[in-house]
Design a protein around this motif. Sequence first.
Motif, mmCIF file in Angstrom:
data_model
loop_
_atom_site.group_PDB
_atom_site.id
_atom_site.type_symbol
_atom_site.label_atom_id
_atom_site.label_comp_id
_atom_site.label_asym_id
_atom_site.label_seq_id
_atom_site.Cartn_x
_atom_site.Cartn_y
_atom_site.Cartn_z
ATOM 1 N N PHE A 1 -21.022 22.440 -28.606
ATOM 2 C CA PHE A 1 -20.816 20.994 -28.532
ATOM 3 C C PHE A 1 -22.089 20.308 -28.031
ATOM 4 N N MET A 2 -22.698 20.851 -26.983
ATOM 5 C CA MET A 2 -23.886 20.243 -26.393
ATOM 6 C C MET A 2 -25.085 20.295 -27.338
ATOM 7 N N ARG A 3 -25.116 21.287 -28.216
ATOM 8 C CA ARG A 3 -26.238 21.431 -29.153
ATOM 9 C C ARG A 3 -26.072 20.577 -30.410
ATOM 10 N N ASP A 4 -24.909 19.976 -30.595
ATOM 11 C CA ASP A 4 -24.627 19.206 -31.806
ATOM 12 C C ASP A 4 -25.311 17.838 -31.731
ATOM 13 N N GLN A 5 -26.446 17.718 -32.388
ATOM 14 C CA GLN A 5 -27.229 16.487 -32.308
ATOM 15 C C GLN A 5 -26.638 15.336 -33.104
ATOM 16 N N SER A 6 -25.565 15.596 -33.838
ATOM 17 C CA SER A 6 -24.892 14.495 -34.532
ATOM 18 C C SER A 6 -24.022 13.683 -33.579
ATOM 19 N N ILE A 7 -23.796 14.216 -32.377
ATOM 20 C CA ILE A 7 -22.986 13.536 -31.359
ATOM 21 C C ILE A 7 -23.913 12.806 -30.402
ATOM 22 N N ASP A 8 -23.503 11.608 -30.004
ATOM 23 C CA ASP A 8 -24.271 10.816 -29.046
ATOM 24 C C ASP A 8 -24.618 11.686 -27.836
ATOM 25 N N PRO A 9 -25.883 11.729 -27.431
ATOM 26 C CA PRO A 9 -26.269 12.588 -26.302
ATOM 27 C C PRO A 9 -25.530 12.264 -25.007
ATOM 28 N N ARG A 10 -25.154 11.002 -24.833
ATOM 29 C CA ARG A 10 -24.391 10.643 -23.633
ATOM 30 C C ARG A 10 -23.014 11.297 -23.654
ATOM 31 N N GLN A 11 -22.412 11.381 -24.846
ATOM 32 C CA GLN A 11 -21.109 12.017 -24.953
ATOM 33 C C GLN A 11 -21.197 13.512 -24.692
ATOM 34 N N ARG A 12 -22.317 14.109 -25.033
ATOM 35 C CA ARG A 12 -22.493 15.543 -24.822
ATOM 36 C C ARG A 12 -22.620 15.886 -23.339
ATOM 37 N N LEU A 13 -22.825 14.861 -22.493
ATOM 38 C CA LEU A 13 -22.839 15.065 -21.047
ATOM 39 C C LEU A 13 -21.696 14.301 -20.370
ATOM 40 N N ALA A 14 -20.681 13.954 -21.139
ATOM 41 C CA ALA A 14 -19.561 13.186 -20.587
ATOM 42 C C ALA A 14 -18.795 13.943 -19.516
ATOM 43 N N PHE A 15 -18.977 15.258 -19.487
ATOM 44 C CA PHE A 15 -18.292 16.083 -18.489
ATOM 45 C C PHE A 15 -18.969 16.046 -17.128
ATOM 46 N N ALA A 16 -20.099 15.376 -17.014
ATOM 47 C CA ALA A 16 -20.925 15.435 -15.796
ATOM 48 C C ALA A 16 -20.141 15.227 -14.493
ATOM 49 N N PRO A 17 -19.206 14.262 -14.416
ATOM 50 C CA PRO A 17 -18.486 14.097 -13.143
ATOM 51 C C PRO A 17 -17.691 15.338 -12.752
ATOM 52 N N CYS A 18 -17.273 16.123 -13.739
ATOM 53 C CA CYS A 18 -16.395 17.269 -13.475
ATOM 54 C C CYS A 18 -17.091 18.418 -12.774
#
Length: 247
Positions: free
Chosen positions: A23-40
């Motif tokens: 998921f994190m390597r998928d550059q078709s996804i907004d980079p902010r969304q790829r780190l959306a888990f950060a609070p967790c």
Amino acid sequence: MEEVLALIEKKKQEFAKSGLFEFMRDQSIDPRQRLAFAPCIAPFVMSFSELNKYVFREEPTNDPLQVIVNNHTYEDDHHWLWFLEDLETLGINKSLKFTDALNFVWSEETRYSRLVSHQILRYACGASPITKLAILEVIEATGNVFFSTAAPIAQELRTITQKEFLYFGCFHLAVETGHTTGTPEVDQLIKNIQLSEKTRQEAFKIVEKLFEVFTEFTDELLVYAKTHSFDQPFAKRRDILQPLKAA
């Protein structure tokens, strides 16, 4: 110790195939969304500092292996400061009531973020320096996979925002070698440690268990990233989101 390190390397390669990293390597996804888990990851990041200070570290000591462990703890016990800075940079430092923040940190959505710390504490508390080294090698291996995957995302965000990311970016990756020490001589010293069969089997068991719980941790983060938008990270969980495409 060489057999234990070989097992850790094998498990590391398997860990790198976890769904979160795809998921994190998928550059078709907004980079902010790829780190959306950060609070967790906050429970783990913050407790890892204390594990270094109060569990792994033992001073004074005359044991050369414990000295290696101690030196490593001084390198790792302050990374939470970088994490807090990145939360601010990501725009995640939104206003929450104190009780809401506590509810989030101890919610089911951060269960494995807490559990992985508990498992580390379980195995490291009062353990021998050899066992602590094995545990730290697992943490370094999983961390190296995570930060190697996160750093390109941070670089994408740097291009967009013109802001630096310390925890998720190349700055942190540069100090995460994937081993408890970046010195070849000390690495070889650790590899050459002779373990009894009992100690070796105990180390194998700990390595297997810790990789298991770290994998469950990443699975938890993937679910969160897919069910929470980066611009509303603390909103109620929704059905699986359509990943936001990168601009």
